[in-house]
Scaffold this motif. Sequence first.
Motif, mmCIF file in Angstrom:
data_model
loop_
_atom_site.group_PDB
_atom_site.id
_atom_site.type_symbol
_atom_site.label_atom_id
_atom_site.label_comp_id
_atom_site.label_asym_id
_atom_site.label_seq_id
_atom_site.Cartn_x
_atom_site.Cartn_y
_atom_site.Cartn_z
ATOM 1 N N ILE A 155 0.698 -1.035 0.014
ATOM 2 C CA ILE A 155 -0.087 0.007 0.160
ATOM 3 C C ILE A 155 0.812 1.298 -0.356
ATOM 4 C CG2 ILE A 155 -1.828 1.575 1.189
ATOM 5 C CD1 ILE A 155 -2.632 -1.382 2.315
ATOM 6 N N ALA A 156 1.936 1.163 0.584
ATOM 7 C CA ALA A 156 2.890 2.338 0.725
ATOM 8 C C ALA A 156 3.554 2.577 -0.650
ATOM 9 C CB ALA A 156 4.053 2.101 1.816
ATOM 10 N N MET A 157 3.342 1.897 -1.648
ATOM 11 C CA MET A 157 4.007 2.236 -2.890
ATOM 12 C C MET A 157 3.336 3.478 -3.397
ATOM 13 S SD MET A 157 4.088 -1.803 -4.488
ATOM 14 C CE MET A 157 5.184 -1.260 -5.800
ATOM 15 N N LEU A 158 2.145 3.871 -2.978
ATOM 16 C CA LEU A 158 1.654 5.116 -3.199
ATOM 17 C C LEU A 158 2.277 6.244 -2.654
ATOM 18 C CD1 LEU A 158 -2.209 4.280 -2.501
ATOM 19 C CD2 LEU A 158 -1.122 4.419 -4.502
ATOM 20 N N PRO A 159 2.662 7.384 -3.585
ATOM 21 C CA PRO A 159 3.381 8.618 -2.964
ATOM 22 C C PRO A 159 2.616 9.355 -1.731
ATOM 23 C CG PRO A 159 2.378 9.016 -5.046
ATOM 24 C CD PRO A 159 2.154 7.566 -4.693
ATOM 25 N N GLY A 160 3.201 9.363 -0.911
ATOM 26 C CA GLY A 160 2.522 9.908 0.459
ATOM 27 C C GLY A 160 2.320 8.994 1.687
ATOM 28 N N ILE A 161 2.139 7.800 1.362
ATOM 29 C CA ILE A 161 2.124 6.776 2.293
ATOM 30 C C ILE A 161 3.733 6.421 2.656
ATOM 31 C CG2 ILE A 161 1.458 4.530 3.079
ATOM 32 C CD1 ILE A 161 -0.953 6.081 2.888
ATOM 33 N N SER A 162 3.941 6.660 3.894
ATOM 34 C CA SER A 162 5.346 6.275 4.154
ATOM 35 C C SER A 162 5.543 4.883 4.486
ATOM 36 C CB SER A 162 5.713 7.072 5.465
ATOM 37 O OG SER A 162 6.870 6.644 5.958
ATOM 38 N N ARG A 163 6.533 4.499 3.644
ATOM 39 C CA ARG A 163 7.125 3.048 3.755
ATOM 40 C C ARG A 163 7.368 2.494 5.017
ATOM 41 N NH1 ARG A 163 9.999 -1.090 4.069
ATOM 42 N NH2 ARG A 163 11.564 0.395 4.912
ATOM 43 N N SER A 164 8.339 3.290 5.540
ATOM 44 C CA SER A 164 8.751 2.777 7.029
ATOM 45 C C SER A 164 7.772 3.251 8.132
ATOM 46 C CB SER A 164 10.203 3.696 7.243
ATOM 47 O OG SER A 164 9.783 4.964 7.369
ATOM 48 N N GLY A 165 7.159 4.410 7.796
ATOM 49 C CA GLY A 165 5.915 4.734 8.715
ATOM 50 C C GLY A 165 4.756 3.494 8.810
ATOM 51 N N ALA A 166 4.458 3.153 7.527
ATOM 52 C CA ALA A 166 3.429 1.892 7.604
ATOM 53 C C ALA A 166 3.835 0.902 8.001
ATOM 54 C CB ALA A 166 3.008 1.974 5.833
ATOM 55 N N THR A 167 5.047 0.518 7.517
ATOM 56 C CA THR A 167 5.514 -0.883 7.969
ATOM 57 C C THR A 167 5.758 -1.066 9.571
ATOM 58 O OG1 THR A 167 7.676 -0.486 7.413
ATOM 59 C CG2 THR A 167 6.292 -1.914 5.704
ATOM 60 N N ILE A 168 6.418 0.078 10.110
ATOM 61 C CA ILE A 168 6.622 -0.024 11.530
ATOM 62 C C ILE A 168 5.355 0.251 12.372
ATOM 63 C CG2 ILE A 168 7.981 1.317 13.102
ATOM 64 C CD1 ILE A 168 10.082 2.003 11.466
ATOM 65 N N SER A 169 4.467 1.123 11.858
ATOM 66 C CA SER A 169 3.261 1.201 12.438
ATOM 67 C C SER A 169 2.475 -0.094 12.701
ATOM 68 C CB SER A 169 2.560 2.347 11.926
ATOM 69 O OG SER A 169 3.248 3.604 11.986
ATOM 70 N N THR A 170 2.619 -0.690 11.459
ATOM 71 C CA THR A 170 1.820 -1.948 11.503
ATOM 72 C C THR A 170 2.172 -3.175 12.330
ATOM 73 O OG1 THR A 170 1.011 -1.720 9.038
ATOM 74 C CG2 THR A 170 1.146 -3.842 9.872
ATOM 75 N N SER A 171 3.676 -3.023 12.371
ATOM 76 C CA SER A 171 4.478 -4.070 13.252
ATOM 77 C C SER A 171 4.176 -3.665 14.529
ATOM 78 C CB SER A 171 5.779 -3.946 12.829
ATOM 79 O OG SER A 171 6.180 -4.196 11.626
ATOM 80 N N VAL A 172 4.279 -2.501 15.225
ATOM 81 C CA VAL A 172 3.716 -1.923 16.648
ATOM 82 C C VAL A 172 2.630 -2.173 16.833
ATOM 83 C CG1 VAL A 172 3.925 0.022 17.954
ATOM 84 C CG2 VAL A 172 5.867 -0.121 16.405
ATOM 85 N N LEU A 173 1.521 -2.063 15.974
ATOM 86 C CA LEU A 173 0.222 -2.318 16.323
ATOM 87 C C LEU A 173 -0.039 -3.924 16.349
ATOM 88 C CD1 LEU A 173 -1.349 0.301 13.854
ATOM 89 C CD2 LEU A 173 -1.452 0.203 16.579
ATOM 90 N N LEU A 174 0.642 -4.550 15.817
ATOM 91 C CA LEU A 174 0.756 -6.216 16.046
ATOM 92 C C LEU A 174 1.215 -6.599 17.213
ATOM 93 C CD1 LEU A 174 1.563 -7.243 12.199
ATOM 94 C CD2 LEU A 174 -0.905 -7.338 13.511
ATOM 95 N N GLY A 175 1.905 -5.620 18.078
ATOM 96 C CA GLY A 175 2.476 -6.081 19.131
ATOM 97 C C GLY A 175 3.886 -6.520 19.185
ATOM 98 N N ILE A 176 4.778 -6.162 18.011
ATOM 99 C CA ILE A 176 6.054 -6.589 17.677
ATOM 100 C C ILE A 176 6.946 -5.582 18.380
ATOM 101 C CG2 ILE A 176 7.846 -6.803 16.104
ATOM 102 C CD1 ILE A 176 5.609 -7.710 14.199
#
Length: 264
Positions: A155-176
């Motif tokens: 999803i972060a391949m769209l300009p404006g969605i931070s790749r690191s922000g999206a993946t790190i946020s997703t990871s943290v929200l998953l409890g990692i």
Amino acid sequence: MDVLEAIILGIIQGLTEFLPVSSSGHLELAKAILGDTSVPEESLTFTVVLHFATALSTLVIFRKEVAEIFKGLFQFKWNDELKFSLKIIISMIPAVIVGLLFEEQLESFFGGKILLVGIMLLVTAVLLLLADKAKNTNKEVSFWNSVIIGISQAIAMLPGISRSGATISTSVLLGIDRTRAARFSFLMVVPLIFGKIGKDVLSGDLNFQSSEMISISAGFIAAFLAGLLACKWMIAIVKKSKLSYFSIYCAIVGFIAIGYALLS
């Protein structure tokens, strides 16, 4: 594009690839401000080169971890290194599928779509805010987690969605665990970037003009050096749970971009 503009864009890429503020989105905004008139294909070529530079900086920062992974793989055992490598491969699948099936559509987003960038920056801001409020744990990345994180990367391949922000946020929200989340986020994109470069070189899709090689090289070096600094900085930021500051920043820039697009 002259050398100074290329260096500015390189620095922006190097900093924003690791900081959760969307490197592609900031590159598009910078190009609009600098008056870049590249067609989408040429714009994407320069973006890919800068991403390649930050991929190299990632390997430099995590050189010990990468060396341990390769060392473990050559033991030919079901060890932690093999498991980690398989998780990285799994995380790549969503982005590979999207990249292959929707390549032309993705290229069209890299041609000054400032309104889109602004809206996606607001999405990034929400993700970072949610992640900043999540509790820190010692959980590792599971195989199922790698699938979900991979989808967020696609999803972060769209300009404006931070790749690191999206993946790190997703990871943290998953409890990692936050440190593991940052490490996985930064390493999971490296094979994708190298694969993209290899594919485009073999197919001849990269549109290099000899007259722009100096500018491209300057941008590459600037992105690499800035990436080295930003990668170390971001790891420290994630550990200290300071993502809310970047959420505010993305929201401000997002609203400015939307206003600029609607009024220009």
